[in-house]
Write an enzyme that holds these catalytic residues in place. Structure first.
Site, PDB file in Angstrom:
ATOM      1  N   GLN A  33      31.790  34.633  49.818  1.00  0.00           N
ATOM      2  CA  GLN A  33      33.218  34.952  49.106  1.00  0.00           C
ATOM      3  C   GLN A  33      34.258  34.783  49.631  1.00  0.00           C
ATOM      4  OE1 GLN A  33      33.034  39.187  48.242  1.00  0.00           O
ATOM      5  NE2 GLN A  33      33.371  39.684  50.274  1.00  0.00           N
TER       6      GLN A  33
ATOM      7  N   HIS B  62      41.814  52.639  36.134  1.00  0.00           N
ATOM      8  CA  HIS B  62      40.971  53.798  36.787  1.00  0.00           C
ATOM      9  C   HIS B  62      41.061  55.045  36.011  1.00  0.00           C
ATOM     10  CE1 HIS B  62      41.089  51.397  40.511  1.00  0.00           C
ATOM     11  NE2 HIS B  62      40.138  51.278  40.179  1.00  0.00           N
TER      12      HIS B  62
ATOM     13  N   GLU C 148      27.709  51.630  46.508  1.00  0.00           N
ATOM     14  CA  GLU C 148      28.440  50.474  46.600  1.00  0.00           C
ATOM     15  C   GLU C 148      27.370  49.717  47.439  1.00  0.00           C
ATOM     16  OE1 GLU C 148      31.653  48.978  46.085  1.00  0.00           O
ATOM     17  OE2 GLU C 148      30.769  47.472  47.268  1.00  0.00           O
TER      18      GLU C 148
ATOM     19  N   ASP D  74      22.488  48.322  46.665  1.00  0.00           N
ATOM     20  CA  ASP D  74      22.543  47.510  45.301  1.00  0.00           C
ATOM     21  C   ASP D  74      22.184  48.381  44.199  1.00  0.00           C
ATOM     22  OD1 ASP D  74      21.852  45.951  43.284  1.00  0.00           O
ATOM     23  OD2 ASP D  74      20.629  44.469  44.363  1.00  0.00           O
ATOM     24  N   GLY D  75      23.447  48.571  43.372  1.00  0.00           N
ATOM     25  CA  GLY D  75      23.521  49.190  42.265  1.00  0.00           C
ATOM     26  C   GLY D  75      22.271  49.140  41.123  1.00  0.00           C
TER      27      GLY D  75
ATOM     28  N   ASP E 116      31.897  50.352  37.575  1.00  0.00           N
ATOM     29  CA  ASP E 116      33.140  49.487  37.965  1.00  0.00           C
ATOM     30  C   ASP E 116      32.792  48.386  38.801  1.00  0.00           C
ATOM     31  OD1 ASP E 116      35.687  48.859  38.614  1.00  0.00           O
ATOM     32  OD2 ASP E 116      36.237  50.448  40.112  1.00  0.00           O
TER      33      ASP E 116
ATOM     34  N   THR F 243      32.706  43.908  39.110  1.00  0.00           N
ATOM     35  CA  THR F 243      33.452  42.625  39.165  1.00  0.00           C
ATOM     36  C   THR F 243      32.966  42.145  37.707  1.00  0.00           C
ATOM     37  OG1 THR F 243      31.852  41.655  40.270  1.00  0.00           O
ATOM     38  CG2 THR F 243      33.642  42.151  41.545  1.00  0.00           C
ATOM     39  N   ASP F 244      33.345  40.847  37.594  1.00  0.00           N
ATOM     40  CA  ASP F 244      32.932  40.014  36.329  1.00  0.00           C
ATOM     41  C   ASP F 244      31.435  39.727  36.367  1.00  0.00           C
ATOM     42  OD1 ASP F 244      35.606  40.386  35.010  1.00  0.00           O
ATOM     43  OD2 ASP F 244      36.256  38.771  36.098  1.00  0.00           O
TER      44      ASP F 244
ATOM     45  N   PRO G  20      27.284  37.694  42.123  1.00  0.00           N
ATOM     46  CA  PRO G  20      26.431  38.898  42.357  1.00  0.00           C
ATOM     47  C   PRO G  20      26.777  39.964  41.589  1.00  0.00           C
ATOM     48  CG  PRO G  20      28.439  38.575  43.926  1.00  0.00           C
ATOM     49  CD  PRO G  20      28.366  37.343  43.136  1.00  0.00           C
TER      50      PRO G  20
HETATM   51  N1  AG3 Z   1      37.015  46.052  38.641  1.00  0.00           N
HETATM   52  C1  AG3 Z   1      37.421  44.879  37.496  1.00  0.00           C
HETATM   53  C2  AG3 Z   1      37.674  43.673  37.791  1.00  0.00           C
HETATM   54  C3  AG3 Z   1      38.131  42.857  36.757  1.00  0.00           C
HETATM   55  C4  AG3 Z   1      38.607  41.527  36.951  1.00  0.00           C
HETATM   56  N2  AG3 Z   1      38.309  40.742  35.909  1.00  0.00           N
HETATM   57  C5  AG3 Z   1      39.447  40.260  34.975  1.00  0.00           C
HETATM   58  N3  AG3 Z   1      40.556  40.192  35.383  1.00  0.00           N
HETATM   59  N4  AG3 Z   1      38.859  39.636  34.132  1.00  0.00           N
HETATM   60  C6  AG3 Z   1      37.694  46.003  39.672  1.00  0.00           C
HETATM   61  C7  AG3 Z   1      37.521  47.007  40.911  1.00  0.00           C
HETATM   62  C8  AG3 Z   1      38.487  47.943  40.067  1.00  0.00           C
HETATM   63  N5  AG3 Z   1      38.069  49.335  40.959  1.00  0.00           N
END
Ligand code: AG3
Length: 281
Positions: A30, A61, A105, A137-138, A155, A157-158, A162
Site C-alpha cells: 500500500q 464519525h 483492527e 482480521d475483522g 468503518d 475502506t472501499d 483488502p
Molecule cells: N472510512 C471511509 C473511507 C471512505 C473513502 N472512500 C471514498 N471517498 N469513497 C475511512 C476511515 C474513517 N474512519
C-alpha cells in the site's frame, strides 16, 4: 508535492493543495500518505484515496455512531470493525451507557500511526477503560466471536483490495448472528451519485444475510467526493427507523457535537427520487 490528486474514479478526480507532507511510504502492499493541507487540515490518504481529514471527519464519525446509538436507545455492547483512526471510537465514548467496546483492527501499526499523526481524531479514546482492542482480521473475527452486541459499526475502506471481505453476504450474515435481538448494523457504502452499484449490492447482500429491515442514510462529507456518502442500516426492528425528533432528543444527545442533531438524523433517512428508482426504496 504541490497538489495531492485523488485517483479513485477513472473520469473524475479531486485535488487538495498540500502545505507540507508529513509522511509518505510506498510498500508493495500500500501507499500511505499524511500531509497538512490548506483547506482541510491534516489528511490521511491510503492508496491515493482520502480516508480522513481532520477538518471534516466529525461529520462522518458522528453519523456512523449517533443515529444508531440514539435510535436503539440502550446500547451497552458495541463492536467496531476497522476504524483504526479512532474517530468512531471517540464518538461512542461520549455515551456513559455504553459499557463495553470491542474494536477489531487488522493492523496494530495503523492505530499507532494514527495516534501519532492524527491525534485529534481519537482524542485519547484508545485509553478508555471500556475498550478491548483486538488486532485481527475483522472478517475472521466475526466468524468465531462468541460475544453479542447491540450495535456493530463497520468503518472500512472501499470494497477494493483488502477491504472487500467486509462487503460480502457471509460477513453480514456473521454480523447478524452476533447482534442481540434489537441490534443494528451500520456500514460504509460509498457515494451513490458516482458509484451507485456499491450501495445496491450492499443492500442486496444485507437482505440476503437475513436482516428484516435494510435501509440506508446519508452523511455529507465534503472530502469523500461524489455527493452524500451512503451508510447502510440493517436490523430486524423497523421501528428503529421511525424514532421521532422529540424521542431522540429525550434520549440524551451528547453535548458538543459538530454535525449531528435529531433533525439531521431524521432527514438523513430521506431518499431522493433518483436513488429510490435505482435502489428500489
Ligand atoms: N472510512 C471511509 C473511507 C471512505 C473513502 N472512500 C471514498 N471517498 N469513497 C475511512 C476511515 C474513517 N474512519
Amino acid at each position: 508535492m504541490e497538489w495531492f490528486e485523488e485517483t479513485l474514479w477513472p473520469n473524475w478526480a479531486q485535488k487538495i493543495r498540500v502545505k507540507e507532507v508529513l509522511y509518505h511510504e510506498k510498500t508493495p502492499h500500500q501507499e500511505l500518505l499524511v500531509f497538512d493541507s490548506w483547506a482541510w487540515g491534516r489528511v490521511l490518504a491510503l492508496d491515493g484515496v482520502v480516508q480522513v481529514t481532520t477538518a471534516d471527519e466529525f461529520i462522518y464519525h458522528e453519523m456512523m455512531i449517533h443515529p444508531a446509538v440514539l435510535a436503539h436507545g440502550a446500547v451497552e455492547d458495541l463492536l467496531i470493525i476497522g476504524g483504526g483512526d479512532g474517530g468512531c471510537l471517540r464518538e461512542a465514548c461520549r455515551y456513559p451507557g455504553i459499557r463495553r467496546i470491542t474494536q477489531v483492527e487488522i493492523d496494530a501499526s495503523v492505530v499507532e500511526f494514527c495516534k501519532r499523526y492524527l491525534p485529534t481524531v481519537s482524542a485519547g479514546a484508545f485509553d478508555d477503560p471500556r475498550l478491548r482492542l483486538v488486532i485481527a482480521d475483522g472478517a475472521a473475527f466475526v466468524q468465531q466471536c462468541t460475544d453479542r452486541f447491540d450495535l456493530i459499526v463497520v468503518d472500512s475502506t472501499d470494497p477494493r483490495g483488502p477491504g472487500e471481505v467486509l462487503f460480502t453476504e457471509a460477513f453480514y450474515r456473521a454480523c447478524r448472528g452476533l447482534l442481540k435481538p434489537r441490534g443494528i448494523l451500520v456500514t460504509q457504502c460509498g457515494n451513490p451519485a458516482i458509484y451507485p452499484d456499491e450501495l445496491v449490492f450492499t443492500q442486496q447482500r444485507q437482505r440476503a444475510a437475513g436482516f428484516a429491515d435494510v435501509s440506508y442514510f446519508f452523511a455529507p462529507v465534503p472530502t469523500y467526493i461524489g455527493g452524500n456518502m451512503a451508510l447502510g442500516w440493517a436490523s430486524d426492528e423497523p421501528a428503529h427507523r421511525r424514532v421521532t425528533v422529540e424521542e431522540l432528543r429525550a434520549r440524551g444527545v451528547p453535548a458538543g457535537l459538530g454535525h449531528y442533531t435529531p433533525e439531521v438524523h431524521v432527514a438523513a433517512f430521506a431518499h431522493p427520487a433518483w436513488m429510490i428508482a435505482r435502489v428500489g426504496y
